[in-house]
Design a protein around this motif. Structure first.
Motif, PDB file in Angstrom:
ATOM      1  N   LYS A 191      31.012  36.463  30.390  1.00  0.00           N
ATOM      2  CA  LYS A 191      31.090  35.397  29.605  1.00  0.00           C
ATOM      3  C   LYS A 191      31.898  36.155  28.438  1.00  0.00           C
ATOM      4  N   ASP A 192      32.833  35.083  27.723  1.00  0.00           N
ATOM      5  CA  ASP A 192      33.619  35.517  26.723  1.00  0.00           C
ATOM      6  C   ASP A 192      32.395  35.632  25.318  1.00  0.00           C
ATOM      7  N   ILE A 193      32.780  36.734  24.540  1.00  0.00           N
ATOM      8  CA  ILE A 193      31.726  36.831  23.367  1.00  0.00           C
ATOM      9  C   ILE A 193      31.847  35.629  22.382  1.00  0.00           C
ATOM     10  N   SER A 194      32.979  35.110  22.329  1.00  0.00           N
ATOM     11  CA  SER A 194      33.091  33.856  21.221  1.00  0.00           C
ATOM     12  C   SER A 194      33.509  32.779  22.169  1.00  0.00           C
ATOM     13  N   PRO A 195      32.611  32.332  22.598  1.00  0.00           N
ATOM     14  CA  PRO A 195      32.855  30.900  23.550  1.00  0.00           C
ATOM     15  C   PRO A 195      33.776  29.827  22.787  1.00  0.00           C
ATOM     16  N   MET A 196      34.633  29.145  23.502  1.00  0.00           N
ATOM     17  CA  MET A 196      35.366  28.128  22.693  1.00  0.00           C
ATOM     18  C   MET A 196      35.022  26.683  23.570  1.00  0.00           C
ATOM     19  N   ALA A 197      34.140  26.875  24.481  1.00  0.00           N
ATOM     20  CA  ALA A 197      33.599  25.526  25.108  1.00  0.00           C
ATOM     21  C   ALA A 197      32.206  26.071  25.702  1.00  0.00           C
ATOM     22  N   PRO A 198      31.509  25.103  26.207  1.00  0.00           N
ATOM     23  CA  PRO A 198      30.104  25.427  26.706  1.00  0.00           C
ATOM     24  C   PRO A 198      30.103  26.618  27.820  1.00  0.00           C
ATOM     25  N   VAL A 199      31.098  26.500  28.805  1.00  0.00           N
ATOM     26  CA  VAL A 199      31.669  27.488  29.740  1.00  0.00           C
ATOM     27  C   VAL A 199      32.864  28.016  29.382  1.00  0.00           C
ATOM     28  N   HIS A 200      32.752  29.286  29.026  1.00  0.00           N
ATOM     29  CA  HIS A 200      33.970  30.203  28.680  1.00  0.00           C
ATOM     30  C   HIS A 200      33.593  31.631  29.235  1.00  0.00           C
ATOM     31  N   ILE A 201      34.443  31.854  30.360  1.00  0.00           N
ATOM     32  CA  ILE A 201      34.191  32.873  31.294  1.00  0.00           C
ATOM     33  C   ILE A 201      35.837  33.668  31.257  1.00  0.00           C
ATOM     34  N   LEU A 202      35.649  35.083  31.477  1.00  0.00           N
ATOM     35  CA  LEU A 202      36.822  35.728  31.340  1.00  0.00           C
ATOM     36  C   LEU A 202      36.912  36.199  32.887  1.00  0.00           C
ATOM     37  N   ILE A 203      38.092  36.243  33.619  1.00  0.00           N
ATOM     38  CA  ILE A 203      38.075  36.768  35.046  1.00  0.00           C
ATOM     39  C   ILE A 203      39.168  37.616  35.073  1.00  0.00           C
ATOM     40  N   ILE A 204      38.954  38.876  35.420  1.00  0.00           N
ATOM     41  CA  ILE A 204      39.727  40.076  35.221  1.00  0.00           C
ATOM     42  C   ILE A 204      40.015  40.786  36.479  1.00  0.00           C
ATOM     43  N   PRO A 205      41.202  41.390  36.680  1.00  0.00           N
ATOM     44  CA  PRO A 205      41.235  42.535  37.862  1.00  0.00           C
ATOM     45  C   PRO A 205      40.737  43.695  37.250  1.00  0.00           C
ATOM     46  N   LYS A 206      40.118  44.442  38.101  1.00  0.00           N
ATOM     47  CA  LYS A 206      39.285  45.876  38.085  1.00  0.00           C
ATOM     48  C   LYS A 206      40.704  46.821  37.609  1.00  0.00           C
ATOM     49  N   THR A 207      41.819  46.585  38.480  1.00  0.00           N
ATOM     50  CA  THR A 207      42.970  47.435  38.079  1.00  0.00           C
ATOM     51  C   THR A 207      43.584  46.878  36.657  1.00  0.00           C
ATOM     52  N   HIS A 208      44.018  47.824  36.091  1.00  0.00           N
ATOM     53  CA  HIS A 208      44.596  47.562  34.595  1.00  0.00           C
ATOM     54  C   HIS A 208      46.151  46.816  34.910  1.00  0.00           C
ATOM     55  N   ILE A 209      46.430  45.621  34.616  1.00  0.00           N
ATOM     56  CA  ILE A 209      47.650  45.137  34.588  1.00  0.00           C
ATOM     57  C   ILE A 209      47.705  44.541  32.976  1.00  0.00           C
ATOM     58  N   ASP A 210      48.713  45.032  32.166  1.00  0.00           N
ATOM     59  CA  ASP A 210      49.002  44.475  30.812  1.00  0.00           C
ATOM     60  C   ASP A 210      48.543  42.860  30.738  1.00  0.00           C
ATOM     61  N   GLY A 211      49.353  42.206  31.396  1.00  0.00           N
ATOM     62  CA  GLY A 211      49.345  40.682  31.308  1.00  0.00           C
ATOM     63  C   GLY A 211      50.195  40.069  32.577  1.00  0.00           C
ATOM     64  N   ALA A 212      50.098  38.675  32.624  1.00  0.00           N
ATOM     65  CA  ALA A 212      50.948  37.980  33.587  1.00  0.00           C
ATOM     66  C   ALA A 212      52.585  38.511  33.421  1.00  0.00           C
ATOM     67  N   ALA A 260      48.753  39.955  44.294  1.00  0.00           N
ATOM     68  CA  ALA A 260      47.847  39.524  45.342  1.00  0.00           C
ATOM     69  C   ALA A 260      46.457  38.928  44.651  1.00  0.00           C
ATOM     70  N   VAL A 261      46.057  39.723  43.688  1.00  0.00           N
ATOM     71  CA  VAL A 261      44.656  39.707  43.071  1.00  0.00           C
ATOM     72  C   VAL A 261      44.621  38.363  42.209  1.00  0.00           C
ATOM     73  N   VAL A 262      45.858  37.903  41.880  1.00  0.00           N
ATOM     74  CA  VAL A 262      45.785  36.632  41.165  1.00  0.00           C
ATOM     75  C   VAL A 262      45.233  35.491  41.878  1.00  0.00           C
ATOM     76  N   SER A 263      45.401  35.561  43.230  1.00  0.00           N
ATOM     77  CA  SER A 263      44.944  34.499  44.153  1.00  0.00           C
ATOM     78  C   SER A 263      43.536  34.797  44.501  1.00  0.00           C
ATOM     79  N   LYS A 264      43.029  35.752  44.493  1.00  0.00           N
ATOM     80  CA  LYS A 264      41.694  36.042  44.447  1.00  0.00           C
ATOM     81  C   LYS A 264      40.966  35.689  43.207  1.00  0.00           C
ATOM     82  N   ILE A 265      41.544  35.878  41.985  1.00  0.00           N
ATOM     83  CA  ILE A 265      40.812  35.201  40.670  1.00  0.00           C
ATOM     84  C   ILE A 265      40.738  33.891  40.659  1.00  0.00           C
ATOM     85  N   PHE A 266      41.890  33.154  41.306  1.00  0.00           N
ATOM     86  CA  PHE A 266      41.496  31.709  41.249  1.00  0.00           C
ATOM     87  C   PHE A 266      40.507  31.403  42.299  1.00  0.00           C
TER      88      PHE A 266
END
Ligand code: 5GP
Ligand code: ZN
Length: 113
Positions: free
Chosen positions: A29-50, A59-65
């Motif tokens: 869960k996001d620490i400061s939610p901007m909607a009733p449901v606000h979840i962060l989904i992240i890869p466990k391997t560090h990638i700076d950003g998109a 490949a992890v992006v398709s798994k995240i979706f």
């Protein structure tokens, strides 16, 4: 990755409200939610950003979706939801570890920016 907030959440140094976890992905869960449901989904391997995705790490992006769809079903977001990823300074990315915001639970603002 040293000094990365989300890597610290992954390794348990910083607590989080986890809603999904497997070998490659964590959702919490996001620490400061901007909607009733606000979840962060992240890869466990560090990638700076998109902006740092490539053929060998994306490949992890398709798994995240796939996780997002599963969570949306569990959380009964059948009326719709939004998945957002901010990139870099102009994109408003404050945590430089690839993450996808899953937002829903109400009619979201249709203005994208
Ligand atoms: P960004 O602005 O990089 O797209 O999103 C970063 C998100 O991380 C923000 O929505 C922010 O509320 C969330 N966040 C920042 N620090 C923490 C934290 O310590 N725990 C959790 N659960 N979320 C955090
Ligand atoms: Zn990280």
């Amino acid at each position: 990755m040293e000094n990365c907030l989300f890597c610290k959440i992954i390794n348990g140094e910083i607590p989080s409200s986890k809603v999904y976890e497997d070998d490659e992905i964590l959702a919490f869960k996001d620490i400061s939610p901007m909607a009733p449901v606000h979840i962060l989904i992240i890869p466990k391997t560090h990638i700076d950003g998109a902006d740092k995705l490539n053929e060998s790490n994306s490949a992890v992006v398709s798994k995240i979706f796939t996780v997002a769809a599963k969570l949306a079903e569990e959380l009964k977001l059948e009326n719709g939801f939004r998945i957002v990823t901010n990139v870099g300074e102009d994109g408003g990315q404050t945590v430089r570890h690839l993450h996808f915001h899953l937002l829903g639970g109400e009619k979201l603002n249709t203005k994208l920016c």
